[in-house]
Design an enzyme around this catalytic site. Structure first.
Site, mmCIF file in Angstrom:
data_model
loop_
_atom_site.group_PDB
_atom_site.id
_atom_site.type_symbol
_atom_site.label_atom_id
_atom_site.label_comp_id
_atom_site.label_asym_id
_atom_site.label_seq_id
_atom_site.Cartn_x
_atom_site.Cartn_y
_atom_site.Cartn_z
ATOM 1 N N PRO A 268 57.798 9.848 69.833
ATOM 2 C CA PRO A 268 56.596 10.115 69.021
ATOM 3 C C PRO A 268 55.323 9.942 69.835
ATOM 4 C CG PRO A 268 58.114 8.644 67.870
ATOM 5 C CD PRO A 268 58.636 8.774 69.264
ATOM 6 N N GLY A 269 54.356 10.806 69.586
ATOM 7 C CA GLY A 269 53.039 10.681 70.206
ATOM 8 C C GLY A 269 52.910 11.255 71.594
ATOM 9 N N GLU B 259 54.350 -20.410 78.221
ATOM 10 C CA GLU B 259 53.775 -19.271 78.944
ATOM 11 C C GLU B 259 53.719 -19.541 80.445
ATOM 12 O OE1 GLU B 259 53.350 -16.494 77.551
ATOM 13 O OE2 GLU B 259 53.622 -17.208 75.510
#
Length: 645
Positions: A235-236, A457
């Site tokens: 898509p896109g 992180e």
């Protein structure tokens, strides 16, 4: 000098209902003005009383037929008390000239004889044996019939497609095609210049347009015009945009519609619309038909149809197959279709002779992303030093629609900051907003949670920095965005093929967050959910899809046709399933232990990095180089990718 012709003013469209209403009001007004007395109440009376009025010379005129009579009194008689119930004026304020009374006459001959005697005696001015013609009464009597006839005519016009609603939505034209026609009369501004990247797809599409513009060039040497081209891709990526460019470039009629336009609640409508669509295209040949989202009607027949009934969608597909294969080579009608689910399309639809060409529209690479950015940056007021190469590197895996969204979001962010031009930081913020979600500055995070997120992180950053094939870090943040509490941005290199050691390094870096929690706190948390989901998919793909597991060997259970989605059994035995589960678990656990080992060796640097992250909330590549030094296997950075935690 010749004077320019003034454009004709636009004609005012008047509804037919307004015209009908105006005519009705005019007729009623004429009736009220000309025969306002007819709207007065006429009093009934008896024959005996009428003879009394007649003998006393109160009657001016009598109009009668075989059964009834209407009596008109003299002006002097109206003033007497005997006739006080008779109104002296009509509704419109005019003098009431009659009729004032009505009665049953009984025997017509005797009644007429009595009137003759009264007129001879001077007691009656005049009488007539036939009623006066009154078109107002006739109109009022027939008004319900006129209204019914008008309503019937209106409904028939609506059902036959002649009403204001147009032909497509009427009951008698429900089988007509809903395709929108683009030709030289329509203003289609999209051309191939507006389609950035997609060079291979554009070349194929341009050749299709050339087939219709100059077919003799190909048929002279015995070639046949292709019947169809199928645009396939995520898509896109610009499949519909390519079709719009064809509509803008081709000097032939272009019929555009969606696959769902064939679907209707009535039986047989889809097949009828297919027939009508191709009939219109043949009449205007050479022409192009574009069917967007063709999987709405092109899904493989016989799948997931447990009822065994004759499916309406299958009828539509059967008619589409017949029409596409029923062309002669000289009809010059080409069908374009677009879908992002080519695996579920019917095999008969995909064969040569129907869709001769399948054009894969893939996600753009770094060079194509730069071209797409240049297209979408054109209408924006941007800073002069804006580097499109940098923007292309920051958006790997983005489709053309995603890049358009980035440009629009950057403009909104710049306007929100009251800036006159869009800058580099606005685009970076836009990428963060689209990939990570909205920044939640007011989210309540306790100091303990904040440290745990920072350690998590920092663990990702440390492990990825220490592994050769893991993507090097660009930025790490512990600012909550969307559903994630932290995010890390990486710079992977573009790979067309991936080797086992590269996948294992990526899995190890993904497990670095949970491993860091284990090393520092000797506890783990639920914050690694997205990491576990990603690494499990990678491990399962290595074992069951790519054949990269030594124990299972060179075997894959992947079915590109999608047929396994409708099977009730797995393509392997229970013993093999247990082996697959164990191998997947072993892969993940080995990389988890490997990440723990790396973090134990660099524990001090991990804590230092986490402290900086807690203090600044955002760290960049330079901070890692300060703590760890340059990577010994540093490679050229080609792209940036974002990984959400």
């Amino acid at each position: 000098m010749s004077k320019d012709k003034k454009p004709n003013p636009a004609k005012i469209k008047v509804s037919m209902w307004v015209v009908y209403g105006a005519i009705l009001l005019i007729l009623i007004a004429i009736q009220l003005v000309s025969s306002g007395s007819n709207f007065q109440e006429v009093k009934p009376t008896s024959l005996a009383k009428f003879y009394q009025f007649l003998d006393s010379s109160q009657v001016n005129k009598v109009v009668f037929n075989k059964t009834t009579a209407q009596v008109y009194l003299k002006k002097e008689a109206l003033k007497s008390k005997t006739h006080s119930s008779i109104k002296k004026e009509t509704i419109l304020g005019k003098e009431n000239t009659g009729p004032h009374y009505s009665l049953d006459i009984g025997n017509q001959e005797l009644f007429q004889k009595k009137l003759d005697e009264a007129r001879s005696a001077g007691k009656l001015n005049d009488f007539s044996s036939e009623p006066e013609s009154n078109w107002g009464d006739i109109f009022i009597n027939f008004l319900p019939i006129i209204v019914l006839i008008g309503f019937w005519v209106f409904m028939m016009r609506r059902m036959s497609g002649g009403g204001a609603g147009g032909g497509g939505g009427q009951i008698f034209s429900i089988g007509k095609s809903k395709a929108k026609l683009f030709d030289e009369k329509n203003d289609v501004k999209v051309t191939f210049k507006d389609v950035a990247g997609l060079e291979g797809a554009k070349e194929e599409i341009q050749e299709i347009v050339e087939f219709l513009r100059n077919p003799e060039k190909y048929t002279e040497i015995g070639g046949k015009i292709p019947k169809g081209a199928l645009l396939v891709g995520p898509p896109g990526t610009g499949k519909t945009l390519l079709a719009k460019a064809v509509a803008g470039e081709a000097k032939v009629p272009f019929f555009s519609l969606s696959g769902s336009d064939f679907v209707e609640m009535f039986v047989g409508v889809g097949a009828s619309r297919v027939r009508d669509l191709f009939k219109q295209a043949k009449e205007k040949a050479p022409a192009i038909i574009f069917i967007d989202e063709i999987d709405a009607v092109g899904r493989a027949r016989g799948k997931n149809n447990f009822s065994g009934s004759n499916d309406e969608r299958e009828n539509t597909l059967n008619q589409l197959l017949t029409e596409m294969d029923g062309f002669g080579t000289n009809t010059h009608v080409i069908v374009l279709a677009a879908t992002n689910r080519a695996d579920i399309l019917d095999k008969a639809l995909m064969r040569a002779g129907r869709f001769d060409r399948q054009i894969y529209v893939d996600l753009p690479d770094i060079r194509e992303r730069k071209e797409i950015f240049e297209v979408h940056l054109t209408p924006l007021k941007k800073e002069e030093e804006l580097d499109t190469d940098f923007l292309a590197k920051q958006t790997p895996g983005f489709s053309g629609a995603d890049i358009a969204n980035v440009c629009n979001e950057a403009a909104l962010i710049a306007a929100r900051k009251n800036k006159k031009a869009v800058g580099k930081q606005d685009f970076l913020d836009a990428v963060d907003r689209i990939v990570g979600g909205l920044e939640k500055k007011n989210k309540i995070v306790t100091p303990e949670e904040k440290r745990a997120i920072a350690i998590h992180e920092a663990g990702h950053a440390t492990v990825s920095w220490m592994l050769e094939h893991a993507a090097p870090l660009v930025k790490v943040t512990i600012v909550p965005r969307g559903q994630s509490l932290g995010a890390a941005w990486y710079l992977p290199e573009e790979r067309l093929i991936v080797r086992p050691e590269q996948m294992l390094d990526e899995m190890c870096a993904t497990m670095g967050g949970r491993a860091a929690e284990k090393v520092i706190f000797n506890k783990i948390s639920t914050g690694a959910l997205s990491d576990l989901e990603k690494v499990t998919k990678q491990a399962r793909a290595m074992v069951t899809v790519y054949g990269l597991n030594d124990k299972l060997g060179n075997i894959t259970y992947y079915d590109s046709s999608g047929q396994t989605d409708y099977n009730f059994s797995k393509p392997y035995s229970e013993d093999t399933a247990r082996v697959i589960d164990k191998e997947i678990s072993d892969l993940i656990e080995n990389q988890y232990q490997r990440a723990i080992q790396i973090l134990n060796e660099n524990r001090d640097k991990l804590v230092e990095l986490a402290d900086i992250l807690i203090d600044r909330e955002v760290i960049f590549k330079d901070d890692l180089e300060t703590i760890f030094g340059k990577r010994p296997f540093e490679k050229s950075e080609t792209e940036a990718v974002t990984e959400n935690e």
